[in-house]
Design a protein around this motif. Structure first.
Motif: not given
Lengths: 327, 248
Positions: A308-311, B144-145, A316-317, B149-151
């Motif tokens: 979660x933290x990594x995502x 958060x979604x 953000x990047x 989703x876009x992470x």
């Protein structure tokens, strides 16, 4: 909530005598030290360690009380307990922020907690076995913490002192809430009264240990006193706590698990029986019933949250890159 | 106040939704992926439990049998609970929890907005507070979604899995249940437009697809739950039930 004299502080410092004397003059004049001020390395190190231990205690302290959130016996108590545990997390957050002003990151401090390098208050290495423990923790554990923390509001390091003002206000609310919970149980059924007495029997001695070793055995206390990080000795605070608490317990119809506890007219305070320091050091060194479980739970939350933290960082990047591309 | 059993049933459904979801969120306390979420999740749980308490209290009065909030929350078994299946689903990972929160708040925000003008003073009062809370629950969950989703590849996979697991529970949000014919409460079907538009907007930014639901599960309003509610209530009610009549 937190208490217990600082464990394993290292106040050694290598500055010149002139520098140290000038710093001490600021201390003696009760000036506040701010993040960008020059300070002895030992002072900085002692504070990072103390504020870090304090923050960790708030975070680990969420676990024993959190254990009863899902079983709270009324909706009112459930909401109150949730709000209380949330407050503890909030204390952790602004204490980590106070420590960060000394040049250490929250991630570093978290790693030290999870690796076992950093300590937290030993009181949280005892299990919460009944609902009455929630009342007792509020009344006694938070009560003991307040005894230690009120003087910290005058600590020489500005960001820590200011954080403690808010922490103390909330802790004192928690303490009254805990006492009110105990009062309700003390007026309840026989089973509720027995639950309350059992909780006091289990928590009383660990609470007295929260103030740390006897003055004669407490290392590094003198330096912390001179630097105005610490204002009162462990034994003085412990005595103050006992004197304030015993009448409150008697009002609840409780018996303290110490046959030697009695009023001493001459000293104007209570005498008490010997504290089992062997147990104290065993728990500090990792041999308490819950030491392993507490760190395992924190580690599990940290590891399972890594993705979660990594995502969040990656997203953000991406956002930043898209914004740049659009400009 | 004259008993109103129709409205009692409808208010009880709403109260159960809020308590069950609030309880689920409270299970995260102390175990969240970061300290900020250890504060945010109990915060949302407190909003939901607060709403549930007012609604239970109101339901007790509408029923007129002397049942208070704790009697209604702690002394009914799972077959008597009337909550939606969506809210009783286990937390799963953080993606599941945030998506469940988005679905619920994307429905409840327009619902409470419509309830602001309710003829029932308690309902309109609750709506006034809840509409603000649901707005920031949507914002928090949606952020958060989108982030997940876009992470990373992993977070996108987990978010997709959450959509697969939970989207099928959304049609039940629009079933009228006991509220059918209660003038004091908004028609649930009327929330469709607002709900769809919130979800479409968030999913577009998150890179998620809204799936077709062939066989939507239903039954929460009739006390026909999945297997997860029983154990949750057993835990929640254990202490209260072990001491009949005790005050806490």
């Amino acid at each position: 909530m937190y208490s217990q004299g600082l464990i394993g502080a290292d106040g050694r410092t290598e500055e010149t005598e002139d520098f140290l004397a000038a710093f001490q003059r600021r201390m003696d004049a009760e000036e506040k030290i701010e993040p960008n001020d020059a300070m002895p390395e030992g002072y900085r190190r002692t504070l990072v360690r103390q504020i870090g231990q304090h923050a960790h205690s708030e975070i680990v302290g969420m676990l024993p009380e959190g254990n009863w959130i899902t079983r709270a016996p009324s909706l009112k108590r459930k909401a109150a307990l949730l709000a209380k545990v949330q407050d503890e997390g909030g204390h952790g957050l602004y204490l980590y922020s106070a420590a960060e002003t000394l040049g250490v990151t929250r991630e570093q401090m978290t790693e030290e907690l999870l690796s076992g390098k950093a300590k937290y208050s030993s009181i949280f290495n005892y299990p919460t076995l009944s609902w009455a423990d929630i009342g007792i923790i509020g009344w006694l554990v938070d009560g003991a913490a307040i005894m230690n923390q009120i003087p910290l509001c005058r600590c020489s390091y500005g960001p820590y002192a200011r954080a403690m003002i808010r922490v103390c206000r909330e802790e004192s609310f928690h303490q009254r809430q805990g006492y009110e919970l105990c009062l309700t149980l003390s007026r309840g059924t026989e089973a509720q009264k027995a639950m309350l007495q059992d909780a006091l029997d289990r928590w009383w001695w660990p609470c007295l240990m929260m103030f740390g070793p006897h003055d004669g055995d407490s290392l590094h206390s003198d330096q912390s006193m001179a630097w105005k990080i610490k204002r009162f000795s462990n034994d003085d605070l412990r005595q103050k706590f006992i004197d304030a608490t015993v009448p409150q317990g008697e009002y609840l119809g409780l018996t303290f698990p110490d046959p030697e506890l009695k009023w001493n007219e001459e000293k104007g305070g209570y005498d008490h029986g010997p504290i089992d320091w062997e147990e104290f050091w065993r728990v500090v060194k990792g041999g308490g019933q819950m030491n392993r479980d507490r760190i395992t739970a924190r580690k599990k939350a940290w590891d399972e949250g890594a993705w979660v933290r990594e995502a969040a960082l990656v997203h953000a990047e991406k956002r930043r890159a898209r914004q740049l591309a659009a400009e | 106040m004259a008993p109103d059993l129709e409205l009692f049933d409808a208010v009880l459904e709403l109260a159960d939704d809020h308590l069950v979801l609030g309880h689920r969120l409270s299970e995260w306390c102390g175990h969240a992926p970061m300290l900020e979420e250890d504060l945010a999740l109990p915060n949302m749980a407190l909003d939901l439990i607060g709403t549930a308490r007012t609604l239970y209290d109101h339901a007790g009065r509408l029923e007129g049998q002397g049942r208070d909030e704790d009697t209604l929350a702690y002394l009914r078994g799972d077959r008597a609970y009337r909550n939606l299946l969506l809210v009783e689903r286990e937390n799963g990972d953080f993606a599941h929890t945030m998506l469940r929160q988005l679905y619920f708040s994307a429905f409840m925000h327009p619902y409470w907005e419509a309830a602001l003008g309710s003829s029932d003073a308690v309902i309109s009062g609750v709506a006034g507070k809840a509409v603000k809370e649901m707005a920031y629950h949507i914002r928090h969950a949606a952020e958060w979604v989108i982030r997940l989703g876009d992470g990373t590849e992993e977070s996108a996979r987990r978010m997709g899995a959450a959509v697969d697991a939970l989207h099928l529970y959304t049609p039940e949000l629009f079933e009228e249940g006991a509220a059918a014919g209660c003038d004091a409460l908004p028609a649930r079907a009327a929330m469709r437009g607002a709900f769809d538009s919130t979800i479409a907007q968030v999913f577009a930014e998150a890179g998620l697809c809204v799936p077709e639901v062939a066989y939507p599960p239903s039954g929460g309003r009739r006390g026909l739950h999945g297997e997860e509610l029983g154990p949750m209530l057993a835990e929640m009610q254990s202490l209260h039930r072990a001491h009949p009549g005790a005050l806490w």
